[in-house]
Design a protein around this motif. Structure first.
Motif, mmCIF file in Angstrom:
data_model
loop_
_atom_site.group_PDB
_atom_site.id
_atom_site.type_symbol
_atom_site.label_atom_id
_atom_site.label_comp_id
_atom_site.label_asym_id
_atom_site.label_seq_id
_atom_site.Cartn_x
_atom_site.Cartn_y
_atom_site.Cartn_z
ATOM 1 N N VAL A 127 63.564 90.041 24.233
ATOM 2 C CA VAL A 127 64.031 91.458 24.639
ATOM 3 C C VAL A 127 64.630 91.526 25.981
ATOM 4 O O VAL A 127 64.462 91.046 26.769
ATOM 5 N N HIS A 128 65.731 92.217 26.024
ATOM 6 C CA HIS A 128 66.395 92.579 27.112
ATOM 7 C C HIS A 128 66.191 93.990 27.468
ATOM 8 O O HIS A 128 66.163 94.748 26.628
ATOM 9 N N ALA A 129 65.827 94.177 29.196
ATOM 10 C CA ALA A 129 65.514 95.268 29.495
ATOM 11 C C ALA A 129 65.982 95.611 30.932
ATOM 12 O O ALA A 129 66.074 94.485 31.339
ATOM 13 N N TYR A 130 66.193 96.684 31.340
ATOM 14 C CA TYR A 130 66.540 96.875 32.753
ATOM 15 C C TYR A 130 65.056 96.975 33.630
ATOM 16 O O TYR A 130 64.482 97.725 33.471
ATOM 17 N N ALA A 131 65.140 96.036 34.325
ATOM 18 C CA ALA A 131 63.992 96.052 35.274
ATOM 19 C C ALA A 131 64.044 96.937 36.583
ATOM 20 O O ALA A 131 64.883 96.683 37.245
ATOM 21 N N VAL A 132 63.377 97.977 36.413
ATOM 22 C CA VAL A 132 63.584 98.830 37.391
ATOM 23 C C VAL A 132 63.027 98.814 38.749
ATOM 24 O O VAL A 132 63.818 99.271 39.731
ATOM 25 N N ASP A 133 62.243 97.788 39.111
ATOM 26 C CA ASP A 133 61.987 97.453 40.493
ATOM 27 C C ASP A 133 62.719 96.415 41.235
ATOM 28 O O ASP A 133 63.107 96.585 42.300
ATOM 29 N N ILE A 134 63.663 95.994 40.177
ATOM 30 C CA ILE A 134 64.905 94.971 40.965
ATOM 31 C C ILE A 134 66.278 95.647 40.700
ATOM 32 O O ILE A 134 67.293 94.867 41.246
ATOM 33 N N GLY A 135 66.259 96.638 39.966
ATOM 34 C CA GLY A 135 67.581 97.108 39.502
ATOM 35 C C GLY A 135 68.525 96.020 38.786
ATOM 36 O O GLY A 135 69.742 96.101 39.044
ATOM 37 N N ALA A 136 68.031 95.295 37.982
ATOM 38 C CA ALA A 136 68.838 94.177 37.288
ATOM 39 C C ALA A 136 68.352 94.105 35.756
ATOM 40 O O ALA A 136 67.335 94.188 35.472
ATOM 41 N N TRP A 137 69.203 93.477 35.069
ATOM 42 C CA TRP A 137 68.753 93.212 33.755
ATOM 43 C C TRP A 137 68.106 91.770 33.481
ATOM 44 O O TRP A 137 68.330 90.888 34.290
ATOM 45 N N ARG A 138 67.056 91.913 32.728
ATOM 46 C CA ARG A 138 66.143 90.926 32.522
ATOM 47 C C ARG A 138 65.703 90.656 30.974
ATOM 48 O O ARG A 138 65.852 91.592 30.334
ATOM 49 N N SER A 139 65.258 89.322 30.783
ATOM 50 C CA SER A 139 64.832 89.344 29.270
ATOM 51 C C SER A 139 63.608 88.572 29.234
ATOM 52 O O SER A 139 63.102 87.998 30.344
ATOM 53 N N PHE A 140 62.636 88.795 28.391
ATOM 54 C CA PHE A 140 61.431 88.191 28.092
ATOM 55 C C PHE A 140 61.211 87.986 26.718
ATOM 56 O O PHE A 140 61.496 88.444 25.845
ATOM 57 N N ASP A 141 60.270 86.774 26.483
ATOM 58 C CA ASP A 141 59.915 86.187 25.309
ATOM 59 C C ASP A 141 59.001 87.294 24.804
ATOM 60 O O ASP A 141 57.734 87.359 25.336
ATOM 61 N N ILE A 142 59.036 87.716 23.510
ATOM 62 C CA ILE A 142 57.872 88.921 22.994
ATOM 63 C C ILE A 142 56.733 88.124 22.767
ATOM 64 O O ILE A 142 55.596 88.515 22.857
ATOM 65 N N ASN A 143 56.891 86.675 22.476
ATOM 66 C CA ASN A 143 55.597 85.955 22.229
ATOM 67 C C ASN A 143 54.864 85.741 23.332
ATOM 68 O O ASN A 143 53.654 85.236 23.195
ATOM 69 N N THR A 144 55.275 85.830 24.461
ATOM 70 C CA THR A 144 54.501 85.837 25.880
ATOM 71 C C THR A 144 53.841 86.849 26.317
ATOM 72 O O THR A 144 53.441 86.914 27.378
ATOM 73 N N VAL A 145 54.153 88.093 25.719
ATOM 74 C CA VAL A 145 53.693 89.287 26.289
ATOM 75 C C VAL A 145 52.383 89.550 25.980
ATOM 76 O O VAL A 145 51.663 89.441 24.964
ATOM 77 N N TYR A 146 51.326 89.820 26.872
ATOM 78 C CA TYR A 146 49.903 90.063 26.968
ATOM 79 C C TYR A 146 49.670 91.513 27.192
ATOM 80 O O TYR A 146 48.251 91.815 26.896
ATOM 81 N N ASP A 147 50.350 92.115 27.882
ATOM 82 C CA ASP A 147 50.180 93.640 27.959
ATOM 83 C C ASP A 147 51.482 94.460 28.350
ATOM 84 O O ASP A 147 52.348 94.112 28.805
ATOM 85 N N VAL A 148 51.398 95.651 27.435
ATOM 86 C CA VAL A 148 52.225 96.908 27.773
ATOM 87 C C VAL A 148 51.505 98.253 27.906
ATOM 88 O O VAL A 148 50.706 98.395 27.167
ATOM 89 N N ALA A 149 52.039 98.806 28.962
ATOM 90 C CA ALA A 149 51.468 100.129 29.394
ATOM 91 C C ALA A 149 52.543 100.936 29.934
ATOM 92 O O ALA A 149 53.677 100.486 30.574
ATOM 93 N N ILE A 150 52.538 102.339 29.490
ATOM 94 C CA ILE A 150 53.719 103.260 30.112
ATOM 95 C C ILE A 150 53.391 103.594 31.427
ATOM 96 O O ILE A 150 52.286 103.768 31.634
ATOM 97 N N GLY A 151 54.301 103.667 32.222
ATOM 98 C CA GLY A 151 54.189 104.004 33.455
ATOM 99 C C GLY A 151 54.515 102.986 34.524
ATOM 100 O O GLY A 151 54.689 102.697 35.595
#
Length: 87
Positions: free
Chosen positions: A63-87
């Motif tokens: 999954v490619h997404a814009y990392a708002v904390d560092i102002g850059a595009w990053r990607s992550f492997d959906i299979n390693t995600v263990y938590d997702v929260a709005i905010g």
């Protein structure tokens, strides 16, 4: 809990900031990444033109997404995600 790519991408698109927690594949370290795919936020950040192109072949597990904390595009492997929260 496991997360599917479609659900996470939908949350990223609909919300200005989503906090995704995952394990970095290379090091096994925990990563907390506030990120987004929200069009309004990307326009404000001047990043819409740099968004990954849909025609580009991206592995299904990434999954490619814009990392708002560092102002850059990053990607992550959906299979390693263990938590997702709005905010």
């Amino acid at each position: 809990m496991t997360y599917d790519k479609e659900t996470v991408v939908k949350l990223l698109t609909e919300n200005p900031s989503v906090v995704v927690k995952f394990k970095k594949k290379a090091t096994g370290e925990d990563r907390v990444m506030p990120c987004t795919l929200n069009r309004d936020i990307l326009v404000q950040a001047g990043q819409l033109k740099d968004a990954p192109k849909p025609e580009r072949k991206v592995p299904e597990h990434l999954v490619h997404a814009y990392a708002v904390d560092i102002g850059a595009w990053r990607s992550f492997d959906i299979n390693t995600v263990y938590d997702v929260a709005i905010g």
